[in-house]
Design an enzyme around this catalytic site. Structure first.
Site, PDB file in Angstrom:
ATOM      1  N   GLY A 246       0.948  -1.213  -0.043  1.00 35.33           N
ATOM      2  CA  GLY A 246      -0.080  -0.002  -0.091  1.00 35.33           C
ATOM      3  C   GLY A 246       0.748   1.358  -0.135  1.00 35.33           C
ATOM      4  CB  ALA A 517       3.018  -2.293  15.227  1.00 37.28           C
ATOM      5  CG  ASN A 657       8.943 -10.459  14.564  1.00 35.57           C
ATOM      6  OD1 ASN A 657       9.991 -10.660  14.395  1.00 35.57           O
ATOM      7  ND2 ASN A 657       8.220 -11.562  14.593  1.00 35.57           N
ATOM      8  CE  LYS A 659      12.837 -14.354  10.042  1.00 37.05           C
ATOM      9  NZ  LYS A 659      12.793 -15.632  10.066  1.00 37.05           N
ATOM     10  CE  LYS A 727      11.552   5.612  20.176  1.00 32.55           C
ATOM     11  NZ  LYS A 727      12.534   6.796  20.231  1.00 32.55           N
ATOM     12  N   GLY A 728       7.648   3.916  16.203  1.00 34.09           N
ATOM     13  CA  GLY A 728       7.216   3.317  14.825  1.00 34.09           C
ATOM     14  C   GLY A 728       8.281   2.677  13.965  1.00 34.09           C
ATOM     15  CB  VAL A 729       8.652  -0.363  12.642  1.00 31.38           C
ATOM     16  CG1 VAL A 729       9.729  -1.013  11.585  1.00 31.38           C
ATOM     17  CG2 VAL A 729       9.098  -0.615  14.137  1.00 31.38           C
ATOM     18  N   GLY A 730       7.550   1.352  10.356  1.00 40.28           N
ATOM     19  CA  GLY A 730       7.363   1.175   8.895  1.00 40.28           C
ATOM     20  C   GLY A 730       7.886   2.464   8.109  1.00 40.28           C
ATOM     21  CD  GLU A 731       4.523   6.100   7.514  1.00 43.27           C
ATOM     22  OE1 GLU A 731       3.856   5.987   8.759  1.00 43.27           O
ATOM     23  OE2 GLU A 731       4.049   6.996   6.911  1.00 43.27           O
TER      24      GLU A 731
END
Ligand SMILES: Cc1cc2nc3c(=O)[nH]c(=O)nc-3n(C[C@H](O)[C@H](O)[C@H](O)COP(=O)(O)OP(=O)(O)OC[C@H]3O[C@@H](n4cnc5c(N)ncnc54)[C@H](O)[C@@H]3O)c2cc1C
Ligand code: SF4
Lengths: 764, 327
Positions: A246, A517, A657, A659, A727-731
């Site tokens: 996305g 998350a 996680n 990984k 905290k945040g991971v994706g961005e």
């Protein structure tokens, strides 16, 4: 009653299954074997196929649409035009702002960009619809268009006061600073380019609508569909168990969805509509093109005295997209004087949208390139200058950081990379024809927080089931929620089934802004805790329970078995216990909403972003942080840039996680490499049309472009940011990659490229 | 819906006869043709599938040269041990082309016949003007986005770049296209656009490529294909060079030199001026760089493709120097 499940909540005691363990993606096998069914793969009785017809001009009006030939074509069921499509109501925006009371038509009469939907053909088969769509004849009255930000007619745009940030007297401090730098940085239109194109199947049963559509936000999109069609929110069901990527582009219901759902209603048949790859470049917005000027005044030791920042992003003629360009500029470095302003310029394009780290990403390209320029101006190592200007608190909000492991990131990354061996002079490192450059840049992303809810069930066979309308687009929601439930209840992750992606499940807010998350592990943790409470409560107090005689006030649940803490009583499996007390399941709902939230609050929370908590709420400023160290090799004759080494150290707080977090970080870095070197929507200036609207011409990195990437976690649990400390991971990880590469290219070549992407003709 | 007939040809003659009918097109791997049909550029009335014809996928290398059947797959030819040994540039041109998936589907005959990547050519709905598609309709590219367009061999009617890699290597080594009995050199097989950009190949309706023949030469044995592009893989060339070299016994004086350019011209482009300038000379970097500039003699840019004029000679020079090094 207290429940001791004797766990520390990290991998030290639970292996891969616990929160913090390196459990592999639980949805992996289904995807690899092809058994995962994506939205438009549903086989429905009586399915009809819709194909869009798009405007071939960028500005003007539709004069007429001749549908006769298309209507007569074989298999055609309906040709939809602005005149024949059913009338919809305007829906509220994603803040939930009540919409103007006026009709909404997803097919346009007034053309504001090339590629706008003007008609659609529905036929018995996809091929028939494609063929008939080519027979729809649209004639236009064309008017001059504003192509992009560099168009002479574009003007200065609209000031966005909410983006203004200011303290001290930045202009005066700049004027009197002994060292001054000023430069302009540009980023082009970029596209999310997910593997799975946008599309949906819509089906009506009476006034109930089911939509199978890849979605980053089921409840938000369901709300939009409900408002468009004037049906209760509960009547709309969105189903999206798997999503083929996305990157921000699948969070909102879009006009093609309105077309498909209208067609389904008009025909009384399920309708499938899938965008072609070229349509994905105009059917919704990618990242807006941006322009920034960054001026920095500093003393001769490189200490910043003033930052003046001006930003512009493009938006469409009729939509408003603000890409917050001062977001990193205002917090990365300590400065006594600061000023940032932003304008938004209307051009003839589709309204831009969210793409991985909107705002922070281009913002970092500006400030992180500029600080590198300052380093060279004063003759200080680019890493050292960042440390000299380290912000010990949030310079804008003037609050303490909840956690900021950026210094640790610089230290860990530079050590691993071998930064101290860098020779500072541009063009001072080479290998034959290859000029070698080392660059550094930092990145950050705010911790966005919202609320979510989940159901956790403990079933008769001892397995655990989790349900939530949140989604997994590859980032790992299935897996970390399985880990959260497994650890909290005390069962192996194998015994947990997580069900996501159906708006009939307990609700969740948007999977955007890297918040999901943190939100959902919190909700599942709460639901699982209360399910466990019930289980232990039953075991202790139910007369039929073998533990009843023990008169214990607590029990231990681990690895699917219940026993007493001292090991002096029975030891049963969860299934045995439930059997003995005659229960076929235990169920608990958990949410992270404030106590006494009303139904209205809940609805608002899950269907808008209005309830999201500001990252500077309360006493702290909450952000994730990272530092990228990147080596490039530039061929001195050809100007081709290859990234040969990446070491990034990142602070995302506690990792649920590692990984999966590492994989998200690497994905962000790879996308950043694409942004730095390849990605750009190229517009034909005469037609206002993106011409490289396919994946052969819009280049994203291939495996051959990506070196080994080393990521190092330097985060510590941050309980101000989320229930479990993440905290945040994706961005986060995409932020700062492009400037690190541009800085490395400067180090390699002595050429400062301030316009992305850094293609070979800019260096030749 | 556009109906078309599909015929699986049982013999070469049947294929040729069927393909001679108006509106008929040969279908090999389909990686160009199906793509163009989806864009609305190719609108065949009948597809003649030749992939089941027997014996057309052979790769035979003998003392005189290589003969590669038209249906041999790109991937197979790239990996073929004798092709690698005798014609490294051919193998390298192939494995740097497209992607592994495409190379497993695509055939050598189809590869030669691939069409330009000009974005205007590929989007008839938005850009009706294209002389290559519709003779006389004009050229949408001129004045538009031209970053990938040709700087050599262009005409007022069309500036489309020929994107293939293999043919660039073939033209350097005087390869011959077999159209059944008829033989045409690769150089003559590809036509300049001139006033008729719709006519790209010296092939007539009902003719079919049956094989490619590459004569053996010392230059071909010591050859390379250098492809330069922004993306490391799966992108057409910004500029490329096929170079083969043969030295005199002294190991320094150039006896034979072959140079062809890709990514910059309207057809696979043999750079004979570079060859002439260096033949008989001692291989020496400055001389090579100076001679390589001749590769773009007469080049004309259309703005955004100007960099190709700078880039191409550098690619040629690098490739020649690399072949000199490996003496
Ligand atoms: C995304 C993408 C990237 C690519 N990148 C590259 C690249 O980097 N370099 C490169 O060189 N190529 C590249 N290609 C092109 C690719 O190599 C060609 O598509 C392929 O070689 C065509 O072979 P085919 O067998 O699939 O041909 P088809 O698609 O079946 O046919 C192509 C044309 O040739 C005709 N034809 C086929 N066989 C014969 C024959 N025996 N005699 C006469 N006419 C025939 C057909 O009628 C048709 O007009 C790329 C293609 C794609 C889609
Ligand atoms: S360059 Fe050639 S192929 Fe491209 S639009 Fe012009 S005529 Fe057509």
């Amino acid at each position: 009653m207290t429940v001791h499940n004797m766990r520390h909540g990290d991998a030290s005691d639970g292996g891969a299954d616990a929160v913090g363990g390196r459990l592999s993606r639980v949805d992996g096998p289904a995807k690899i074997t092809g058994s995962a069914k994506y939205a438009v793969e549903q086989q429905l009785e009586g399915l009809a196929y819709a194909v869009l017809v798009e405007s071939t001009i960028a500005s003007g009006k539709v004069r007429s649409i001749d549908t006769a030939e298309a209507e007569a074509a074989p298999g055609v069921l309906k040709v939809l035009t602005p005149d024949t499509i059913i009338s919809l109501r305007t829906a509220s925006d994603w803040f939930g702002t009540p919409p103007p009371d006026k009709p909404y038509c997803p097919l346009a009469r007034d053309i504001t960009f090339s590629g706008q939907h003007v008609a659609a053909v529905v036929a018995e088969t996809f091929e028939q619809a494609v063929a008939a769509a080519a027979l729809v004849k649209v004639s236009y009255d064309e008017t001059p268009s504003i192509v992009d930000l560099s168009d002479a007619k574009a003007g200065d745009g609209i000031p966005i006061d909410a983006m203004t940030k200011k303290w001290g007297d930045a202009q005066a401090a700049f004027a009197s600073a002994p060292v001054r730098i000023c430069a302009a940085y540009n980023t082009p239109r970029e596209y999310q380019a997910p593997m799975e194109p946008h599309g949906l199947i819509a089906q009506w049963e009476g006034d109930k609508l089911t939509v199978w559509e890849p979605s980053q936000w089921l409840d938000g999109m369901a709300r939009t569909y409900a408002e468009w069609f004037g049906v209760p929110f509960e009547n709309v069901r969105l189903v999206s168990p798997y999503i083929g990527g996305g990157f921000g582009s699948k969070a909102l219901a879009l006009s093609h969805g309105a077309v498909a759902a209208s067609a389904a209603k008009m025909l009384g048949r399920p309708v499938r509509l899938v965008m072609t790859r070229p349509q994905t470049f105009t059917g919704y917005g990618g990242r807006a093109a941006t322009r920034q000027t960054v001026t920095i005044g500093a003393d001769r030791q490189g200490k910043i005295q003033s930052i003046v920042h001006r930003g512009i992003n493009e938006t469409s003629m009729d939509g408003m997209w603000v890409e917050p360009l001062g977001s990193v500029t205002s917090i990365m470095y300590a400065t006594p004087n600061f000023s940032s302003k932003q304008n938004v310029v209307r051009v003839n394009s589709v309204v831009p949208g969210a793409m991985r780290a909107p705002g922070e990403n281009p913002s970092a390209f500006g400030i992180e390139s500029a600080i590198d320029e300052l380093a060279y101006e004063v003759g200080i190592d680019p890493l050292e200058i960042r440390l000299r200007n380290y912000a010990e608190q949030d310079p804008h909000a003037r609050k303490a950081w909840s956690t900021r492991q950026l210094r640790e990131a610089f230290a860990a990354g530079s050590e691993r990379f071998g930064w101290e061996r860098r020779t500072p002079q541009p063009r001072s490192m080479r290998d034959g024809n290859q000029l070698i450059g080392w660059g550094v840049a930092a990145g950050t992303y705010p911790v966005r927080r919202a609320y979510g809810e989940a159901i956790v069930r403990i079933l008769a066979d001892g397995s655990v089931e989790v349900e939530s309308s949140s989604i997994d687009m590859g980032q790992g929601t299935y897996t970390i929620l399985a880990q959260t439930a497994a650890e909290t209840v005390g069962v192996p992750a194998d015994n947990v089934v997580v069900k996501l992606g159906d708006s009939r499940f307990p609700r969740a807010g948007v999977a955007g802004g890297s918040r999901l998350a943190g939100v959902m592990t919190g909700a599942v943790y709460k639901a699982a805790t209360s399910a466990l409470d019930q289980l232990v409560g039953l075991a202790i107090s139910d007369p039929r329970s073998p533990f009843h005689a023990l008169q214990a006030n607590t029990l231990v649940v681990a690895n699917g078995r219940i026993s007493s803490p001292r090991g002096d009583g029975p030891d049963l499996s969860i299934a045995e216990l439930l059997g003995s007390v005659g229960r076929d399941h235990i169920e608990a709902t958990g949410d992270t909403m404030p106590a006494n939230s009303t139904a209205q609050d809940r609805y608002k929370n899950y269907t808008t972003i209005a309830m999201a908590l500001p990252h500077t709420e309360g006493d702290y400023s909450r952000h994730s942080w990272c530092a990228h160290f990147i080596e490039v090799r530039v061929d001195e004759d050809f100007g081709t840039v290859r990234v040969s080494r990446v070491v990034s150290a990142l602070d995302s707080g506690r990792l649920y996680n590692p990984k999966l977090a590492e994989s998200q970080w690497k994905g962000g870095i790879i996308m950043g490499i694409g942004q730095a070197l390849l990605e750009e929507g190229i517009v034909d200036r005469r037609h206002g049309r993106i011409v490289n609207n396919n994946l052969a011409d819009y280049l994203v990195p291939t495996n051959a472009d990506i070196p080994d990437i080393e990521v190092i976690s330097v985060g510590i649990p941050d309980l101000h940011s989320s229930v479990l400390g993440g905290k945040g991971v994706g961005e986060l990880a995409i932020v700062g990659v492009a400037p690190a590469i541009a800085n490395a290219v400067f180090h390699a070549t002595g050429k400062r490229v301030r316009d992305l992407p850094i293609t070979l003709e800019k260096l030749i | 819906m556009r109906d078309f007939s599909y015929l699986r040809a049982g013999s070469l003659d049947a294929a040729r006869q069927a393909a001679a009918l108006p509106g008929a097109m040969l279908l090999a791997g389909g990686t160009t043709l199906i793509d163009l049909a989806k864009c609305g550029v190719a609108e065949p009335d009948s597809l003649v599938d030749i992939t089941h014809l027997k014996g057309l996928d052979k790769i035979a290398v003998s003392a005189s040269g290589a003969t590669i059947g038209a249906l041999a797959k790109m991937g197979h030819v790239a990996d073929h041990a004798d092709i690698k040994r005798h014609f490294p540039a051919v193998s390298e041109a192939l494995w740097q082309a497209a992607s592994a998936q495409i190379r497993n589907m695509a055939t050598i005959g189809g590869n030669l016949m691939q069409r330009t990547r000009c974005p205007y050519f590929r989007d008839p709905a938005n850009f009706p003007a294209c002389n290559k598609r519709e003779p006389g309709s004009g050229c949408s590219a001129i004045g538009g986005v031209t970053r990938g367009h040709a700087v050599l061999g262009t005409s007022e009617a069309c500036i489309a770049m020929y994107p293939g890699d293999l043919a660039t290597a073939l033209v350097a080594f005087d390869a011959i296209v077999h159209l059944g009995e008829r033989r045409v050199s690769v150089d003559d097989f590809f036509l300049l656009p001139g006033a008729t950009p719709d006519r790209e190949h010296a092939i007539d309706p009902g003719e079919m490529i049956t094989a490619i023949e590459i004569p053996n030469s010392a230059a071909a044995r010591r050859s390379t294909y250098l492809k330069i592009r922004d993306r490391q893989s799966y992108e057409f060339a910004a500029a490329s060079a096929a170079v083969g070299i043969e030295f005199e016994a002294d190991g320094r004086t150039i006896r034979d030199l072959r140079v062809a350019l890709g990514g910059v011209a309207t057809k696979p482009w043999r750079a004979r001026a570079v060859e002439q300038a260096l033949k008989g000379k001692v291989l020496e970097p400055d001389a090579v760089r100076a001679a390589s500039l001749l590769a773009v003699e007469g080049a004309v840019d259309n703005g955004a493709n100007h960099y190709k004029i700078e880039l191409a000679p550098r690619v040629v020079a690098r490739a020649i120097l690399k072949m000199g090094e490996t003496a």
